[in-house]
Design a protein around this motif. Sequence first.
Motif, PDB file in Angstrom:
ATOM      1  N   PHE A 170       0.838  -1.186   0.000  1.00  0.00           N
ATOM      2  CA  PHE A 170       0.000   0.000   0.000  1.00  0.00           C
ATOM      3  C   PHE A 170       0.882   1.248   0.000  1.00  0.00           C
ATOM      4  N   LEU A 171       0.621   2.150  -0.937  1.00  0.00           N
ATOM      5  CA  LEU A 171       1.263   3.463  -0.968  1.00  0.00           C
ATOM      6  C   LEU A 171       0.242   4.446  -0.421  1.00  0.00           C
ATOM      7  N   VAL A 172       0.411   4.845   0.847  1.00  0.00           N
ATOM      8  CA  VAL A 172      -0.662   5.528   1.570  1.00  0.00           C
ATOM      9  C   VAL A 172      -0.522   7.056   1.495  1.00  0.00           C
TER      10      VAL A 172
ATOM     11  N   THR B 140       3.493  -8.380  -7.160  1.00  0.00           N
ATOM     12  CA  THR B 140       3.029  -7.706  -5.956  1.00  0.00           C
ATOM     13  C   THR B 140       1.817  -6.846  -6.301  1.00  0.00           C
ATOM     14  N   ARG B 141       0.770  -6.937  -5.520  1.00  0.00           N
ATOM     15  CA  ARG B 141      -0.366  -6.047  -5.724  1.00  0.00           C
ATOM     16  C   ARG B 141      -0.030  -4.701  -5.087  1.00  0.00           C
ATOM     17  N   VAL B 142       0.012  -3.640  -5.886  1.00  0.00           N
ATOM     18  CA  VAL B 142       0.380  -2.313  -5.401  1.00  0.00           C
ATOM     19  C   VAL B 142      -0.847  -1.413  -5.494  1.00  0.00           C
ATOM     20  N   ILE B 143      -1.232  -0.819  -4.368  1.00  0.00           N
ATOM     21  CA  ILE B 143      -2.414   0.037  -4.283  1.00  0.00           C
ATOM     22  C   ILE B 143      -1.981   1.413  -3.804  1.00  0.00           C
ATOM     23  N   PHE B 144      -2.282   2.419  -4.591  1.00  0.00           N
ATOM     24  CA  PHE B 144      -1.898   3.808  -4.321  1.00  0.00           C
ATOM     25  C   PHE B 144      -3.122   4.588  -3.867  1.00  0.00           C
TER      26      PHE B 144
END
Length: 289
Positions: A66-68, A102-106
């Motif tokens: 997660f890119l929070v 990798t699942r990356v969520i921004f």
Amino acid sequence: MQRDDAFLRAWRDTATRALDPEDDDRGRPPLQFRTLWISDLHLGTPGCQARALLDFLKHTECETLFLVGDIIDGWQLKRHWYWPQAHNDVIQKLLRKARKGTRVIFIPGNHDEFARKYLHHNFGGIDVADEWIHETADGRKLWIIHGDLFDGVIQCAKWLAYVGDSLYEFTLKLNRHLNSLRARMGLPYWSLSKYLKGKVKRAVSYVGDFEVAVAREASKRGAQGVVCGHIHHAEMRDIDGILYCNDGDWVESLTALAEHADGTLEIIDWARHMPVPAKAAPQREAVAA
């Protein structure tokens, strides 16, 4: 806004171009996690500890990243364009992780609020979302947000936030010079701005009020916990039965939040994992800029 749009296009286009360089210190095996959260990288500013961040990204593996928010500092880039190769390397490393599974969520923050125009889109394998509910391995539901919507300064007096941002950047500049001297003396990294915030009662009160407000909203949403960033203060504690987690930042504390395979959560202080040369590198780069 044209510069913001151009940058988003560049991010998307980078996904089809060069990969980042291979790790040059394969002797350090990557740490394995189920989930990682990082925020407040502030790419596009001299304060971003890009070398330390690259070291973290190279030596950690996870199923979901997660890119929070505040990944790219659009506020600073509008005032002064600053984008060294190390910042490009960070973007390429994130895209490479997404390509390799990798699942990356921004989840955009206030400094990269331009990305909120692209919610529910995908850039180079990175999903853009306004918020998220993450279920840990042990069944807890965590609400994931950046946190700026709970900052009274951001919502009610944005001009004051810009002034504060300029003062904060000045403090970080002093911090870079101080740590350049410490590195030459063989001393470890130390955050001046973090020290000052801990000494100022008003700052301590602000942090506490923010944490309580975020935890209360998580409770209203039926979550057992919340993960956020925004205030550059890594923390994990219980607030009225809600697990409050803040993953910190990559301009001062060099911290991340991690979930292990069994659902256990912990804050990682990456400065403790870096070899001495990696610790000194960000200070030399920042001062030179």
